[in-house]
Design an enzyme around this catalytic site. Structure first.
Site, PDB file in Angstrom:
ATOM      1  N   ILE A   7       0.841  -1.201   0.000  1.00 57.28           N
ATOM      2  CA  ILE A   7       0.000   0.000   0.000  1.00 57.28           C
ATOM      3  C   ILE A   7       0.875   1.249   0.000  1.00 57.28           C
ATOM      4  CG2 ILE A   7      -1.705   1.306   1.308  1.00 57.28           C
ATOM      5  CD1 ILE A   7      -2.879  -1.116  -0.049  1.00 57.28           C
ATOM      6  N   LYS A  13       5.697  16.129  13.132  1.00 57.06           N
ATOM      7  CA  LYS A  13       4.243  16.307  13.131  1.00 57.06           C
ATOM      8  C   LYS A  13       3.773  16.651  14.543  1.00 57.06           C
ATOM      9  CE  LYS A  13      -0.053  13.725  12.377  1.00 57.06           C
ATOM     10  NZ  LYS A  13      -0.655  12.452  11.931  1.00 57.06           N
ATOM     11  N   LEU A  54      -2.560  -4.385   8.065  1.00 60.01           N
ATOM     12  CA  LEU A  54      -3.790  -4.404   7.283  1.00 60.01           C
ATOM     13  C   LEU A  54      -4.390  -5.797   7.142  1.00 60.01           C
ATOM     14  CD1 LEU A  54      -2.913  -1.882   4.420  1.00 60.01           C
ATOM     15  CD2 LEU A  54      -4.059  -1.456   6.602  1.00 60.01           C
TER      16      LEU A  54
END
Length: 506
Positions: free
Chosen positions: A46, A79, A334
């Protein structure tokens, strides 16, 4: 190691989850295990999970990774939180900043003092009371200053943006240095024991790879946990209706913000993740309310720079496996479930699954009580994060499209309904059982989305309004002074962890 000890550990799939698994197990488990990771260059990952939350720092700390080296190797940036644009209503803008809002008092949370004054019309935004939010707004950054224990700078909470492909490569080098064996190739079948557990993997080249314990990091395909063991899946798309994403990188443009940006559109939302060498972008949307062509047009029309690749369509169903651990197989990443990247929780959930697995690491007996406890804790974590994500959709007052009207009118899980009602009454926020998101996170999102409490904790009435006003003003002043002393985010990276220029393919 005893005869009952696990010796052969096979990890299926590379990417972020696979190499995080290899690195953590090889570093943190006792010696005596043999690790083999199977991945195929023919199967793409992904590779868009490029934003994180502060717990990633603990993962790096466990592995002994130097933070500056890690940032350089992954073209990373820092962040401080997530900016939400047009979520509560069109034209709205708020930041979910990491860390605390104000400083809690012995008898009541800080935000109840703010809430009393806000309801009296004497306090406006929450933002001036969050050092993360104010720094992010002004393009500033600093690491924590433990030498200033009474300052908001003492333990500044932050996470990272990074290139997922480079991160996997970084962890591969780390893992191979600790004895992990990588095998290139495609798995074509799975051989089971009579009790239904996994015995071996059959490769396309004819090799048979046996193992005692299997870690499924094969992504949403769930090659082992689902295709071989038929574990089942809980579908949560009624609550989280987005089921598609289109991703594309573009040239970096303008100052590199120390935050992830999430901009709501008519049937979903768009992410923007600033890295040193490019910007990551994607449009998450519901195929029930928007076509892929329309979604791609919206994404491409809202890029800050020239695209660097062709847009890539990803399909998913939000939810989780009915059991993350089934027999001698554990699903990590996932393969265990999908939560849309709205609050950047995917890599965090890989990390918590691995730490949990190490705590419950089995022998060949695979005691069912360990497996059941592991699964119960996984289920609780998924449920709590799911409810926090649903909050963003349910609490919106947008009424400009069928998608947003559906989100506004949908029923939500009972636990979330209880949280919303509790906040609406007196601004109370209850954090239960090591829940990931603290009270200040729920506060920032609920208030930012437009929810308003009718009351506040009456304990704050022990202090006079003038005293509370001085307390709030003093908190603002201290935070602003700290932010003013910070360097810019870009200057901090340049001074400490700037990556070498990326070579472009000819």
């Amino acid at each position: 190691m005893t005869d009952q000890g696990i010796k052969q550990i096979v990890i299926v799939g590379g990417g972020t989850a696979g190499w995080m698994s290899a690195a953590a197990l090889a570093q943190l488990l006792p010696v005596g295990h043999h690790y083999r990771l199977i991945e195929s260059d023919q199967i793409s990952t992904i590779g868009v999970g490029e934003a994180t939350i502060p717990s990633i720092r603990n993962f790096n700390l466990h592995l002994g990774i130097d933070e500056n080296d890690f940032i350089r190797a992954t073209q990373g940036s820092f962040k401080l939180g997530i900016e939400f644009i047009d979520w509560g209503y069109k034209g709205s803008n708020y930041i979910h900043g990491f860390g605390s809002v104000g400083r809690d008092q012995p008898t009541a949370n800080f935000f109840h003092y703010w809430l009393k004054m806000h309801q009296a019309g004497q306090a406006d935004s929450l933002e001036p009371y969050s050092i993360n939010t104010m720094a992010a707004r002004l393009g500033k950054f600093s690491r924590g200053r433990p030498d200033l224990p009474n300052s908001p700078l003492a333990d500044l909470s932050y996470a990272f943006h990074f290139d997922a492909g480079l991160y996997a490569r970084y962890l591969r080098t780390y893992s191979e240095a600790r004895g992990v064996q990588r095998t290139e190739g495609r798995i074509i079948d799975t051989e089971l024991h009579p009790d239904g557990s996994i015995a071996a993997l059959l490769m396309e080249n004819g090799e048979r790879i046996g193992g005692d314990f299997f870690i499924d990091c094969s992504g949403m395909a769930g090659l082992l946990i689902e295709q071989a063991l038929h574990t089942g899946y809980d579908d949560w798309s009624d609550w989280l209706p987005c089921d598609r994403a289109i991703a594309v990188p573009c040239e970096a443009h303008g100052p590199m913000a120390a935050l992830t940006r999430s901009s709501a559109h008519t049937a979903g939302w768009q992410w923007r993740i600033p890295l040193q060498h490019r910007t990551g972008n994607g449009h998450v949307f519901s195929s029930k309310f928007m076509s892929a062509d329309e979604a791609q047009a919206i994404l491409m029309g809202n890029l800050d720079g020239q695209p660097l690749a062709e847009p890539r369509l990803l399909k998913f169903t939000t939810g989780k496996r009915k059991r993350a651990w089934n027999k001698n197989c554990v699903a990590i990443g996932l393969s265990g479930g999908f939560m849309e990247p709205l609050e950047s929780t995917s890599i965090h959930m890989v990390k918590t699954a691995l730490m949990r697995l190490i705590s419950f690491f089995p022998d060949k007996g695979f005691d069912q009580v360990d497996i059941d406890t592991y699964n119960r804790l996984c289920d609780k974590e998924y449920d709590q994060i799911r409810d926090f994500l649903i909050l963003h959709y349910k609490a919106s007052t947008r009424d400009d499209s069928p998608f947003w009207r559906y989100c506004r009118d949908m029923e939500v899980p009972a636990a979330l309904r209880g949280k919303l009602d509790l906040y609406a009454s007196h601004g109370r926020i209850l954090r239960e059982n090591e829940e990931l998101f603290p009270e200040d996170s729920w506060l920032q999102v609920m208030h930012g989305q437009g929810l308003r409490a009718r009351g506040y904790n009456p304990v704050v009435d022990q202090r006079a309004p003038d005293e509370i006003a001085d307390f709030l003003q003093g908190t603002q002043a201290v935070i602003r002074k700290c932010v003013d002393a910070m360097s810019s985010h870009e200057a901090f990276i340049k001074a400490n962890c700037q990556a070498p220029p990326m070579r472009r393919a000819a």
